[in-house]
Design a protein around this motif. Sequence first.
Motif, PDB file in Angstrom:
ATOM      1  N   TYR A   1       0.802  -1.216   0.000  1.00 24.48           N
ATOM      2  CA  TYR A   1       0.000   0.000   0.000  1.00 24.48           C
ATOM      3  C   TYR A   1       0.842   1.276   0.000  1.00 24.48           C
ATOM      4  CZ  TYR A   1      -3.707  -3.230   1.528  1.00 24.48           C
ATOM      5  OH  TYR A   1      -4.603  -4.262   1.636  1.00 24.48           O
ATOM      6  N   ARG A   2       1.983   1.241   0.667  1.00 25.98           N
ATOM      7  CA  ARG A   2       2.821   2.433   0.782  1.00 25.98           C
ATOM      8  C   ARG A   2       4.101   2.336  -0.018  1.00 25.98           C
ATOM      9  NH1 ARG A   2       6.481   2.625   5.836  1.00 25.98           N
ATOM     10  NH2 ARG A   2       7.486   1.156   4.398  1.00 25.98           N
ATOM     11  N   GLY A   3       4.730   1.157  -0.029  1.00 22.97           N
ATOM     12  CA  GLY A   3       6.019   0.979  -0.682  1.00 22.97           C
ATOM     13  C   GLY A   3       7.163   1.057   0.320  1.00 22.97           C
ATOM     14  N   TRP A   4       8.377   1.056  -0.195  1.00 21.75           N
ATOM     15  CA  TRP A   4       9.565   1.145   0.643  1.00 21.75           C
ATOM     16  C   TRP A   4       9.669   2.528   1.286  1.00 21.75           C
ATOM     17  CZ3 TRP A   4      12.396  -3.174   1.539  1.00 21.75           C
ATOM     18  CH2 TRP A   4      12.306  -4.220   0.617  1.00 21.75           C
TER      19      TRP A   4
ATOM     20  N   PHE B   1      15.625   0.317  -4.377  1.00 20.82           N
ATOM     21  CA  PHE B   1      14.434  -0.410  -3.944  1.00 20.82           C
ATOM     22  C   PHE B   1      13.397  -0.399  -5.065  1.00 20.82           C
ATOM     23  CE2 PHE B   1      14.343   3.962  -2.365  1.00 20.82           C
ATOM     24  CZ  PHE B   1      13.153   4.455  -2.874  1.00 20.82           C
ATOM     25  N   ALA B   2      12.576  -1.447  -5.092  1.00 20.29           N
ATOM     26  CA  ALA B   2      11.556  -1.552  -6.137  1.00 20.29           C
ATOM     27  C   ALA B   2      10.483  -2.544  -5.722  1.00 20.29           C
ATOM     28  CB  ALA B   2      12.182  -1.994  -7.463  1.00 20.29           C
ATOM     29  N   THR B   3       9.277  -2.347  -6.252  1.00 18.56           N
ATOM     30  CA  THR B   3       8.202  -3.327  -6.148  1.00 18.56           C
ATOM     31  C   THR B   3       7.572  -3.482  -7.531  1.00 18.56           C
ATOM     32  OG1 THR B   3       6.491  -1.685  -5.602  1.00 18.56           O
ATOM     33  CG2 THR B   3       7.662  -2.713  -3.761  1.00 18.56           C
ATOM     34  N   ARG B   4       6.997  -4.656  -7.774  1.00 18.37           N
ATOM     35  CA  ARG B   4       6.283  -4.908  -9.032  1.00 18.37           C
ATOM     36  C   ARG B   4       4.875  -5.398  -8.698  1.00 18.37           C
ATOM     37  NH1 ARG B   4       8.700  -9.433 -12.591  1.00 18.37           N
ATOM     38  NH2 ARG B   4       7.197 -10.769 -11.514  1.00 18.37           N
ATOM     39  N   ASP B   5       3.882  -4.714  -9.242  1.00 17.61           N
ATOM     40  CA  ASP B   5       2.477  -5.045  -8.973  1.00 17.61           C
ATOM     41  C   ASP B   5       1.953  -5.947 -10.085  1.00 17.61           C
ATOM     42  OD1 ASP B   5      -0.112  -5.124  -8.143  1.00 17.61           O
ATOM     43  OD2 ASP B   5      -0.381  -2.960  -7.997  1.00 17.61           O
ATOM     44  N   ASN B   6       1.372  -7.089  -9.692  1.00 20.69           N
ATOM     45  CA  ASN B   6       0.883  -8.047 -10.677  1.00 20.69           C
ATOM     46  C   ASN B   6      -0.636  -8.078 -10.800  1.00 20.69           C
ATOM     47  OD1 ASN B   6       3.518  -9.036 -11.260  1.00 20.69           O
ATOM     48  ND2 ASN B   6       3.465 -10.238  -9.383  1.00 20.69           N
TER      49      ASN B   6
ATOM     50  N   TYR C   1      -5.179   0.688  -9.316  1.00 21.43           N
ATOM     51  CA  TYR C   1      -4.262   1.147  -8.270  1.00 21.43           C
ATOM     52  C   TYR C   1      -2.896   0.532  -8.546  1.00 21.43           C
ATOM     53  CZ  TYR C   1      -2.563   2.008  -3.472  1.00 21.43           C
ATOM     54  OH  TYR C   1      -1.861   2.416  -2.379  1.00 21.43           O
ATOM     55  N   ASP C   2      -1.974   1.332  -9.014  1.00 21.29           N
ATOM     56  CA  ASP C   2      -0.662   0.835  -9.427  1.00 21.29           C
ATOM     57  C   ASP C   2       0.317   0.934  -8.261  1.00 21.29           C
ATOM     58  OD1 ASP C   2       1.617   0.060 -10.680  1.00 21.29           O
ATOM     59  OD2 ASP C   2       1.685   1.696 -12.133  1.00 21.29           O
ATOM     60  N   ASN C   3       0.620  -0.224  -7.656  1.00 20.73           N
ATOM     61  CA  ASN C   3       1.529  -0.252  -6.514  1.00 20.73           C
ATOM     62  C   ASN C   3       3.002  -0.362  -6.912  1.00 20.73           C
ATOM     63  OD1 ASN C   3      -0.119  -0.102  -4.113  1.00 20.73           O
ATOM     64  ND2 ASN C   3      -0.961  -2.081  -4.704  1.00 20.73           N
ATOM     65  N   ALA C   4       3.283  -0.480  -8.194  1.00 23.16           N
ATOM     66  CA  ALA C   4       4.677  -0.634  -8.617  1.00 23.16           C
ATOM     67  C   ALA C   4       5.466   0.640  -8.318  1.00 23.16           C
ATOM     68  CB  ALA C   4       4.745  -0.943 -10.105  1.00 23.16           C
ATOM     69  N   GLU C   5       6.720   0.458  -7.949  1.00 22.84           N
ATOM     70  CA  GLU C   5       7.581   1.607  -7.708  1.00 22.84           C
ATOM     71  C   GLU C   5       9.038   1.218  -7.892  1.00 22.84           C
ATOM     72  OE1 GLU C   5       7.242   3.009  -3.677  1.00 22.84           O
ATOM     73  OE2 GLU C   5       8.597   1.488  -2.901  1.00 22.84           O
TER      74      GLU C   5
ATOM     75  N   VAL D   1      22.236  13.327   6.252  1.00 25.14           N
ATOM     76  CA  VAL D   1      21.552  13.850   5.067  1.00 25.14           C
ATOM     77  C   VAL D   1      21.170  12.671   4.175  1.00 25.14           C
ATOM     78  CG1 VAL D   1      21.689  15.359   3.055  1.00 25.14           C
ATOM     79  CG2 VAL D   1      22.880  15.994   5.160  1.00 25.14           C
ATOM     80  N   ILE D   2      19.894  12.624   3.761  1.00 27.39           N
ATOM     81  CA  ILE D   2      19.416  11.587   2.851  1.00 27.39           C
ATOM     82  C   ILE D   2      18.762  12.248   1.651  1.00 27.39           C
ATOM     83  CG2 ILE D   2      17.904   9.588   2.537  1.00 27.39           C
ATOM     84  CD1 ILE D   2      17.951   9.098   5.480  1.00 27.39           C
ATOM     85  N   GLY D   3      19.148  11.812   0.460  1.00 24.62           N
ATOM     86  CA  GLY D   3      18.484  12.216  -0.767  1.00 24.62           C
ATOM     87  C   GLY D   3      17.824  11.002  -1.392  1.00 24.62           C
ATOM     88  N   VAL D   4      16.552  11.121  -1.759  1.00 22.15           N
ATOM     89  CA  VAL D   4      15.828   9.983  -2.318  1.00 22.15           C
ATOM     90  C   VAL D   4      15.019  10.429  -3.536  1.00 22.15           C
ATOM     91  CG1 VAL D   4      13.886  10.318  -0.731  1.00 22.15           C
ATOM     92  CG2 VAL D   4      14.203   8.102  -1.818  1.00 22.15           C
ATOM     93  N   THR D   5      15.022   9.594  -4.552  1.00 27.70           N
ATOM     94  CA  THR D   5      14.217   9.794  -5.754  1.00 27.70           C
ATOM     95  C   THR D   5      13.454   8.514  -6.026  1.00 27.70           C
ATOM     96  OG1 THR D   5      15.762  11.372  -6.732  1.00 27.70           O
ATOM     97  CG2 THR D   5      14.259  10.259  -8.236  1.00 27.70           C
ATOM     98  N   SER D   6      12.141   8.636  -6.267  1.00 27.37           N
ATOM     99  CA  SER D   6      11.340   7.445  -6.499  1.00 27.37           C
ATOM    100  C   SER D   6      10.184   7.738  -7.439  1.00 27.37           C
ATOM    101  CB  SER D   6      10.801   6.881  -5.172  1.00 27.37           C
ATOM    102  OG  SER D   6       9.895   7.787  -4.576  1.00 27.37           O
ATOM    103  N   HIS D   7       9.699   6.680  -8.090  1.00 25.42           N
ATOM    104  CA  HIS D   7       8.537   6.754  -8.967  1.00 25.42           C
ATOM    105  C   HIS D   7       7.510   5.749  -8.476  1.00 25.42           C
ATOM    106  CE1 HIS D   7       5.970   5.872 -12.446  1.00 25.42           C
ATOM    107  NE2 HIS D   7       6.277   7.074 -12.887  1.00 25.42           N
ATOM    108  N   ARG D   8       6.277   6.231  -8.235  1.00 22.11           N
ATOM    109  CA  ARG D   8       5.193   5.363  -7.768  1.00 22.11           C
ATOM    110  C   ARG D   8       3.874   5.839  -8.364  1.00 22.11           C
ATOM    111  NH1 ARG D   8       4.507   1.562  -3.854  1.00 22.11           N
ATOM    112  NH2 ARG D   8       2.375   1.278  -3.059  1.00 22.11           N
ATOM    113  N   GLY D   9       3.227   4.978  -9.146  1.00 23.02           N
ATOM    114  CA  GLY D   9       2.000   5.355  -9.813  1.00 23.02           C
ATOM    115  C   GLY D   9       0.867   5.667  -8.869  1.00 23.02           C
TER     116      GLY D   9
END
Length: 417
Positions: free
Chosen positions: A194-197, A347-352, A358-362, A385-393
Amino acid sequence: MKVHSAVVGAALLSLFGAGAVHAQVDLAGADTVHVWADVGLGAAPGETSWTRGGFGKLQVGGHSPVGEADALVEWKPRLSDTLQFDVTGLYQPDGLSPLGVSESYVHWKPVPTSSFGYALRLGRFFPPISLENDGPGWTPTRTLTPSAIDTWVGEELLVTGAELSLRTQLGDHGLAATAGLFQGADAAGSLLAYRGWALDDVVTGGNQAVRLPNTPDAGYAAVFVRQAGVTRPGVEVDGRGGYYLRGDWRPPAPVAVNLIYFYNPGNPTIVDRGQYGWTTRLAGGGLVYAPAPADEVLSQYLWGSTKMGAVFPDGRHPADMMFQSAYVLYSHRLDGGQRLSLRGDYFATRDNSFLHLYDNAEHGYAATAAWIRPWSAHLRSALEVIGVTSHRGARDTVPEPDEQSQTQVRFSLRVSG
């Protein structure tokens, strides 16, 4: 469940019988109680943090700099020279329930009489997955925020059961094997789906609740209408037990390697008080390399799947996720006990399933830099210091852009005793 109860009961009898032989009782000595409190500031402009109902990957975000205050009490009463308890109490205002108890177990480690040794843990504890969280109360010692892998372990994988560890020496090679039987963690997987990493230091104790993204009438809330707005990762909903296995190898070199497998066969068709059962399995490997006394490299890779809901004719579940994550961390000790650490995460997830709803892939990346400095035996400062970039539909349901980048800065002062 009956098998697990029998194993735990028999082991407890043997533990207390063995512990009574050579009693070295210490219930409240200097080495049995550890207390620390963290105060500091954190800031991460941009996306709202998941701790406040958003999809943000970091502990803070979407608001002005905020004050932070955490505390931990670790009690390790010793009942003999081989038998002790370990209980950790937490205060974490970022959680829905600020007060909680994370690990609480009894540990029996007989004095080895040969190259072969063994140890037993009984109670509630984290599976031996983490390489970073080797500090008091299962906390990281090289950074303020653990990797995405260990963040998830702390959020969802606290289990209750029995664990046996065996170790031996074959020539110059050290070998170890660990096996555990457990219950609980039946809702583990819901946060990844539901949320991702994420990257945070929130630890879910016992049956504490964890916030899910706030997506009313959209996303998971529209598809899984019986899901509560929070998840309780540690719950037991079906009476089924799980297990994990770990193997370790220490060759005659400054390196250690491990492999781990974890399986929780939660019944994915059960919903109990807003908590679905999840079938979750994972496998992974870790490496620790110390090229010099002051240098250390940690690396880990984890992949697996988590599923929930009745099976469709094509073999898929309504929630059917694959996940993976990896990191490499370099840590260098400076003069005066200071430590400088750098880490990169993937990090990554794949939604099947249900992609049209509701696209849970990221997928995403993060870079972390941390400087820790002890000022005395009871005072420590840390800057991270943390820098993060992510894509989540699924960010469309908030709504926010699918692609997000954020930088978090945290400063902490720790007083310990």
